[in-house]
Scaffold this motif. Sequence first.
Motif, PDB file in Angstrom:
ATOM      1  N   PRO A 193       0.822  -1.222   0.000  1.00 13.10           N
ATOM      2  CA  PRO A 193       0.000   0.000   0.000  1.00 13.10           C
ATOM      3  C   PRO A 193       0.855   1.270   0.000  1.00 13.10           C
ATOM      4  CG  PRO A 193       0.123  -0.863   2.220  1.00 13.10           C
ATOM      5  CD  PRO A 193       0.890  -1.821   1.360  1.00 13.10           C
ATOM      6  N   ILE A 194       2.174   1.111   0.086  1.00 12.21           N
ATOM      7  CA  ILE A 194       3.082   2.261   0.084  1.00 12.21           C
ATOM      8  C   ILE A 194       3.429   2.607  -1.352  1.00 12.21           C
ATOM      9  CG2 ILE A 194       5.241   3.211   0.949  1.00 12.21           C
ATOM     10  CD1 ILE A 194       3.269   2.366   3.124  1.00 12.21           C
ATOM     11  N   ARG A 195       3.162   3.851  -1.712  1.00  9.14           N
ATOM     12  CA  ARG A 195       3.480   4.306  -3.073  1.00  9.14           C
ATOM     13  C   ARG A 195       4.597   5.330  -3.023  1.00  9.14           C
ATOM     14  NH1 ARG A 195       0.081   2.805  -7.127  1.00  9.14           N
ATOM     15  NH2 ARG A 195      -1.902   1.823  -6.528  1.00  9.14           N
ATOM     16  N   ARG A 196       5.407   5.315  -4.064  1.00  8.08           N
ATOM     17  CA  ARG A 196       6.489   6.284  -4.147  1.00  8.08           C
ATOM     18  C   ARG A 196       5.913   7.690  -4.323  1.00  8.08           C
ATOM     19  NH1 ARG A 196      11.252   3.623  -4.506  1.00  8.08           N
ATOM     20  NH2 ARG A 196      11.148   1.414  -5.102  1.00  8.08           N
ATOM     21  N   SER A 197       6.507   8.632  -3.635  1.00  7.71           N
ATOM     22  CA  SER A 197       6.000  10.007  -3.671  1.00  7.71           C
ATOM     23  C   SER A 197       6.547  10.792  -4.845  1.00  7.71           C
ATOM     24  CB  SER A 197       6.350  10.727  -2.364  1.00  7.71           C
ATOM     25  OG  SER A 197       7.743  10.633  -2.106  1.00  7.71           O
ATOM     26  N   THR A 198       7.375  10.159  -5.663  1.00  4.05           N
ATOM     27  CA  THR A 198       7.922  10.814  -6.849  1.00  4.05           C
ATOM     28  C   THR A 198       7.601   9.983  -8.080  1.00  4.05           C
ATOM     29  OG1 THR A 198      10.035   9.665  -6.554  1.00  4.05           O
ATOM     30  CG2 THR A 198       9.819  11.858  -5.560  1.00  4.05           C
ATOM     31  N   GLY A 199       7.778  10.554  -9.240  1.00  7.63           N
ATOM     32  CA  GLY A 199       7.588   9.833 -10.499  1.00  7.63           C
ATOM     33  C   GLY A 199       6.149   9.417 -10.707  1.00  7.63           C
ATOM     34  N   ASN A 200       5.948   8.165 -11.136  1.00  8.24           N
ATOM     35  CA  ASN A 200       4.599   7.677 -11.452  1.00  8.24           C
ATOM     36  C   ASN A 200       3.922   7.002 -10.260  1.00  8.24           C
ATOM     37  OD1 ASN A 200       6.116   5.400 -11.274  1.00  8.24           O
ATOM     38  ND2 ASN A 200       5.816   4.730 -13.390  1.00  8.24           N
ATOM     39  N   ARG A 201       4.444   7.242  -9.057  1.00 10.54           N
ATOM     40  CA  ARG A 201       3.851   6.729  -7.819  1.00 10.54           C
ATOM     41  C   ARG A 201       3.658   5.208  -7.843  1.00 10.54           C
ATOM     42  NH1 ARG A 201       2.081   9.607  -4.014  1.00 10.54           N
ATOM     43  NH2 ARG A 201       0.361   8.208  -3.466  1.00 10.54           N
ATOM     44  N   GLN A 202       4.676   4.523  -8.261  1.00 13.88           N
ATOM     45  CA  GLN A 202       4.640   3.066  -8.239  1.00 13.88           C
ATOM     46  C   GLN A 202       4.630   2.563  -6.795  1.00 13.88           C
ATOM     47  OE1 GLN A 202       8.189   2.140 -10.549  1.00 13.88           O
ATOM     48  NE2 GLN A 202       6.919   1.465 -12.262  1.00 13.88           N
ATOM     49  N   ARG A 203       4.096   1.360  -6.614  1.00 20.75           N
ATOM     50  CA  ARG A 203       4.129   0.738  -5.292  1.00 20.75           C
ATOM     51  C   ARG A 203       5.570   0.338  -4.963  1.00 20.75           C
ATOM     52  NH1 ARG A 203      -1.144  -0.877  -3.863  1.00 20.75           N
ATOM     53  NH2 ARG A 203      -2.599  -0.857  -5.629  1.00 20.75           N
ATOM     54  N   ARG A 204       5.937   0.495  -3.691  1.00 19.47           N
ATOM     55  CA  ARG A 204       7.272   0.069  -3.298  1.00 19.47           C
ATOM     56  C   ARG A 204       7.176  -1.011  -2.227  1.00 19.47           C
ATOM     57  NH1 ARG A 204      11.085   4.381  -1.013  1.00 19.47           N
ATOM     58  NH2 ARG A 204      12.255   2.502  -0.500  1.00 19.47           N
ATOM     59  N   PRO A 205       8.046  -2.004  -2.285  1.00 21.39           N
ATOM     60  CA  PRO A 205       7.972  -3.082  -1.291  1.00 21.39           C
ATOM     61  C   PRO A 205       8.245  -2.560   0.112  1.00 21.39           C
ATOM     62  CG  PRO A 205      10.006  -3.226  -2.558  1.00 21.39           C
ATOM     63  CD  PRO A 205       9.173  -2.176  -3.213  1.00 21.39           C
ATOM     64  N   VAL A 206       7.679  -3.243   1.091  1.00 18.48           N
ATOM     65  CA  VAL A 206       7.900  -2.878   2.491  1.00 18.48           C
ATOM     66  C   VAL A 206       8.124  -4.174   3.259  1.00 18.48           C
ATOM     67  CG1 VAL A 206       5.404  -2.871   2.910  1.00 18.48           C
ATOM     68  CG2 VAL A 206       6.934  -1.682   4.490  1.00 18.48           C
ATOM     69  N   ASP A 207       9.085  -4.164   4.174  1.00 19.66           N
ATOM     70  CA  ASP A 207       9.433  -5.398   4.879  1.00 19.66           C
ATOM     71  C   ASP A 207       8.230  -5.984   5.603  1.00 19.66           C
ATOM     72  OD1 ASP A 207      12.040  -5.482   3.991  1.00 19.66           O
ATOM     73  OD2 ASP A 207      12.794  -4.269   5.645  1.00 19.66           O
ATOM     74  N   PHE A 208       7.518  -5.160   6.384  1.00 20.32           N
ATOM     75  CA  PHE A 208       6.244  -5.611   6.956  1.00 20.32           C
ATOM     76  C   PHE A 208       5.490  -4.421   7.528  1.00 20.32           C
ATOM     77  CE2 PHE A 208       9.489  -6.266  10.211  1.00 20.32           C
ATOM     78  CZ  PHE A 208       8.934  -5.759  11.373  1.00 20.32           C
ATOM     79  N   ILE A 209       4.180  -4.614   7.637  1.00 19.58           N
ATOM     80  CA  ILE A 209       3.292  -3.570   8.154  1.00 19.58           C
ATOM     81  C   ILE A 209       2.540  -4.129   9.349  1.00 19.58           C
ATOM     82  CG2 ILE A 209       1.222  -2.202   7.681  1.00 19.58           C
ATOM     83  CD1 ILE A 209       2.160  -1.888   4.827  1.00 19.58           C
ATOM     84  N   VAL A 210       2.536  -3.374  10.435  1.00 18.22           N
ATOM     85  CA  VAL A 210       1.771  -3.719  11.640  1.00 18.22           C
ATOM     86  C   VAL A 210       0.832  -2.552  11.916  1.00 18.22           C
ATOM     87  CG1 VAL A 210       1.856  -4.317  14.079  1.00 18.22           C
ATOM     88  CG2 VAL A 210       3.714  -5.041  12.556  1.00 18.22           C
ATOM     89  N   GLY A 211      -0.477  -2.798  11.758  1.00 17.25           N
ATOM     90  CA  GLY A 211      -1.438  -1.708  11.949  1.00 17.25           C
ATOM     91  C   GLY A 211      -1.170  -0.591  10.964  1.00 17.25           C
ATOM     92  N   ASN A 212      -0.871   0.594  11.482  1.00 16.23           N
ATOM     93  CA  ASN A 212      -0.622   1.750  10.623  1.00 16.23           C
ATOM     94  C   ASN A 212       0.868   2.072  10.521  1.00 16.23           C
ATOM     95  OD1 ASN A 212      -1.901   3.786   8.992  1.00 16.23           O
ATOM     96  ND2 ASN A 212      -1.229   5.295  10.483  1.00 16.23           N
TER      97      ASN A 212
END
Length: 346
Positions: A193-212
Amino acid sequence: MPKSRDARLSGTQSALIKRCRSLKSTKAKVELADADLAGVIGFLERDLGKPGAISALPDGARPGRSYYETPPSMPEFSKPERAKVNLPEIFQQAAQEIEDFERAFECLCEIHKRRVKFAQIRKTQPLPQIDELAPRGMLEFGLASPEAVAVLLRLRKHLYDIDNRAAQETAFLFMKIAANAMGGTRHSSRTSPIRRSTGNRQRRPVDFIVGNSAYDFKCRMTEAPSRRARFHDELLFPRDCSASGYRPVLLALHKLEGERSEQLLDAYQRYGGAAYTGEDAWRHLKESSGPMMSMFLGHYVLGRISMISQAAEGPMDMKITIRDGYIKYSITGANGKTDRIRIPRS
């Protein structure tokens, strides 16, 4: 036709067992049999639960020694008379008897698979060829015979290769343990759910998400030149998380002091995040994992790392024997005790 799911297990439980059973990579593949998985449950019953509480667990799957005293191959659980275990029934009972069983089971399976894989790595890692190493010997030529310098160069490079593989494997292992212990969800660039804030706002991988909170996990922060190319992208992670509505969190088990490390910590603070390094990282991990997983981390991870870290440093004699079929290390410490490690070679 694919094998149908056992009706005694939920879809989530069946998927968990399938995930815990296999570790696939380009060169090595680990497959745990039902007896191996039952053995893992036996360790959890012994260390985190009540010994004997899981009635469906055969005596042969109850370990007589602690996990780290048992060879990675767990030969006692592979004997023919012990191989036929009722894994679904054992799994169900364990889930009822052991708090947070499924997270603990996945974490210990991950430790075990990586230990089995590393045993394969030590067995198959090729000894380097002298032709590619010979130029390095110019710095030491004349200090010993050419034959001795050649042996030293090959051994030094072999130990470096093994150490590099160990660093890779433990990085993957600790990241998965942290995610599972904290109840996090890992995301690739396809699902993140994390998108890059530059360019074409592609999704970027994230190691893990807990809650928010979106976690970037590192075994160690380093100033190595190899990081320079990706350092700018690491600096953007906190900003990307904030722009995507998530709180960025850095979890680094070891912090190396330096300018780039400080820049990275400042970036997390600037975008409303948090950074935990060193002892603070381990403390955050334990406090965020709940009582049972905190106990798991203390018993299977932190306690063992602490034993190595606190091992007395002093005079030591070491003998290395290399033959076609094995490599043997004999290490004698200041107390006169000699440990022998024999690694078969394939």
